[in-house]
Design an enzyme around this catalytic site. Structure first.
Site, short mmCIF file in Angstrom:
data_model
loop_
_atom_site.label_atom_id
_atom_site.label_comp_id
_atom_site.label_asym_id
_atom_site.label_seq_id
_atom_site.Cartn_x
_atom_site.Cartn_y
_atom_site.Cartn_z
N ASP A 18 -7.22 17.17 -0.49
CA ASP A 18 -6.26 17.96 -1.29
C ASP A 18 -4.84 17.74 -0.80
OD1 ASP A 18 -5.55 19.69 -3.30
OD2 ASP A 18 -5.99 21.51 -2.17
N HIS A 35 -1.15 10.36 -5.42
CA HIS A 35 -2.55 9.96 -5.62
C HIS A 35 -2.80 8.53 -5.12
CE1 HIS A 35 -3.34 13.67 -7.61
NE2 HIS A 35 -2.66 13.39 -8.71
N LEU A 129 -22.82 3.12 6.69
CA LEU A 129 -22.39 4.43 6.14
C LEU A 129 -22.79 4.59 4.67
CD1 LEU A 129 -20.35 6.93 6.53
CD2 LEU A 129 -18.72 5.42 5.38
C1 IPE Z 1 -10.30 20.30 -5.26
O1 IPE Z 1 -8.92 20.31 -5.28
C2 IPE Z 1 -10.82 19.11 -6.02
C3 IPE Z 1 -10.64 17.80 -5.39
C4 IPE Z 1 -10.15 17.60 -4.20
C5 IPE Z 1 -11.11 16.66 -6.15
P1 IPE Z 1 -8.07 21.09 -6.38
O2 IPE Z 1 -6.65 20.84 -6.06
O3 IPE Z 1 -8.54 20.74 -7.72
O4 IPE Z 1 -8.47 22.61 -6.08
P2 IPE Z 1 -7.72 23.97 -6.42
O5 IPE Z 1 -7.44 23.94 -7.90
O6 IPE Z 1 -6.45 24.00 -5.64
O7 IPE Z 1 -8.66 25.04 -6.00
C1 IPE Z 2 -5.96 16.15 -4.57
O1 IPE Z 2 -4.60 16.40 -4.64
C2 IPE Z 2 -6.44 15.17 -5.62
C3 IPE Z 2 -7.32 15.77 -6.62
C4 IPE Z 2 -7.58 17.04 -6.76
C5 IPE Z 2 -7.97 14.85 -7.52
P1 IPE Z 2 -3.97 17.40 -5.71
O2 IPE Z 2 -3.66 16.63 -6.94
O3 IPE Z 2 -4.84 18.58 -5.93
O4 IPE Z 2 -2.64 17.80 -4.98
P2 IPE Z 2 -1.97 19.24 -4.90
O5 IPE Z 2 -3.03 20.19 -4.48
O6 IPE Z 2 -1.46 19.54 -6.27
O7 IPE Z 2 -0.88 19.09 -3.90
MG MG Z 3 -4.95 20.42 -5.13
#
Ligand code: IPE
Ligand code: IPE
Ligand code: MG
Length: 247
Positions: A18, A35, A129
């Protein structure tokens, strides 16, 4: 060689990757750059996990709720997954990595599902792995699918309602042949599971680290293993220390 402080290596590490968006925002960059940077962290983490002797590494790549993001962002994320498989599959295969995909598959459209299946098929006999990619994954959806399968068996008279056990439910989940995660790491400072491996996390050690996912690297992965090694897992019983001291 693994150092003594890493003596207890988790068999299965699962990561909620995240913070890509916030990493980019902090730098005044579009989220999509966060990303793509995140993919580099994936490569490094896969290598680190293999080197550490971890058997299973599960990465939460796209949740069943992530479809609610703006279409352009969803397309960016799908594009990166496509690119990752196209570019990295050969190398992962060379490194003897086995790829497994968990998440809902039936409703996926386009070329993503064939690509995921190809990755699984190409690497199915590999013995290093196991990289588990959680894509279109949501724990509640997974549990609903599992319970529906069991309900159908009850309906068909092949199973009695009293015959339903935790083991039977576990065997219907996408993770049926994968051990429960020993350690779940979430980056970016958020402290929640966001519908990730809810059933499987019953006795997982949880570790929330402040770093945004693009900043996660080999050292941070090994730091997480050190924290894991220092934890006292009890599974509802007594710790080895307490038991030895007679209470
Ligand atoms: C969880 O992250 C999903 C992934 C890492 C793929 P999100 O960014 O979607 O989660 P919330 O919305 O903050 O809970
Ligand atoms: C994680 O980073 C990637 C996915 C959930 C696919 P985010 O896109 O959720 O990044 P934040 O949480 O908005 O910083
Ligand atoms: Mg996120």
């Amino acid at each position: 060689m693994v150092s003594p402080e890493l003596a207890i290596i988790p068999r299965h590490v699962a990561i909620i990757m995240d913070g890509n968006g916030r990493w980019a925002n902090k730098r005044g960059l579009p989220r999509t750059i966060g990303h793509s940077k995140g993919v580099e962290a994936v490569r490094e983490t896969v290598k680190a996990a293999a080197d550490a002797g971890v058997e299973y590494l599960t990465l939460f790549a796209f949740s069943s709720e992530n479809w609610s993001r703006p279409e352009t962002e969803v397309n960016d994320l799908l594009g990166l997954l496509r690119k990752f498989i196209r570019r990295d599959l050969a190398e992962l295969h060379r490194e003897n990595v086995r790829i497994r995909v968990i998440g809902e598959r039936e409703k996926l459209r386009g070329d993503i599902l064939p690509l995921l299946l190809e990755a699984e098929e190409t690497t199915r006999h590999n013995t290093s792995l196991t990289l588990v990619i959680a894509f279109n994954y949501g724990s509640r959806d997974e549990i609903v699918r599992a319970v529906t399968k069991l309900a159908r068996e009850v309906e068909a008279g092949k199973l009695s309602a009293d015959g339903i056990t935790a083991q039977l439910i576990g065997e219907q989940l996408d993770t049926a042949d994968i051990p429960d995660p020993d350690l779940i790491i979430r980056t970016s400072g958020e402290e929640r599971l966001s519908n990730f491996l809810l059933w499987q996390a019953a006795y997982s050690e949880l570790l929330f680290v402040p770093d945004y996912w693009p900043d996660f690297d080999r050292n941070r992965f090994f730091d997480a293993l050190k924290v894991f090694a220092s934890r006292d897992r009890r599974f509802g019983g007594l710790s080895a220390k307490t038991a030895a001291a007679g209470g």
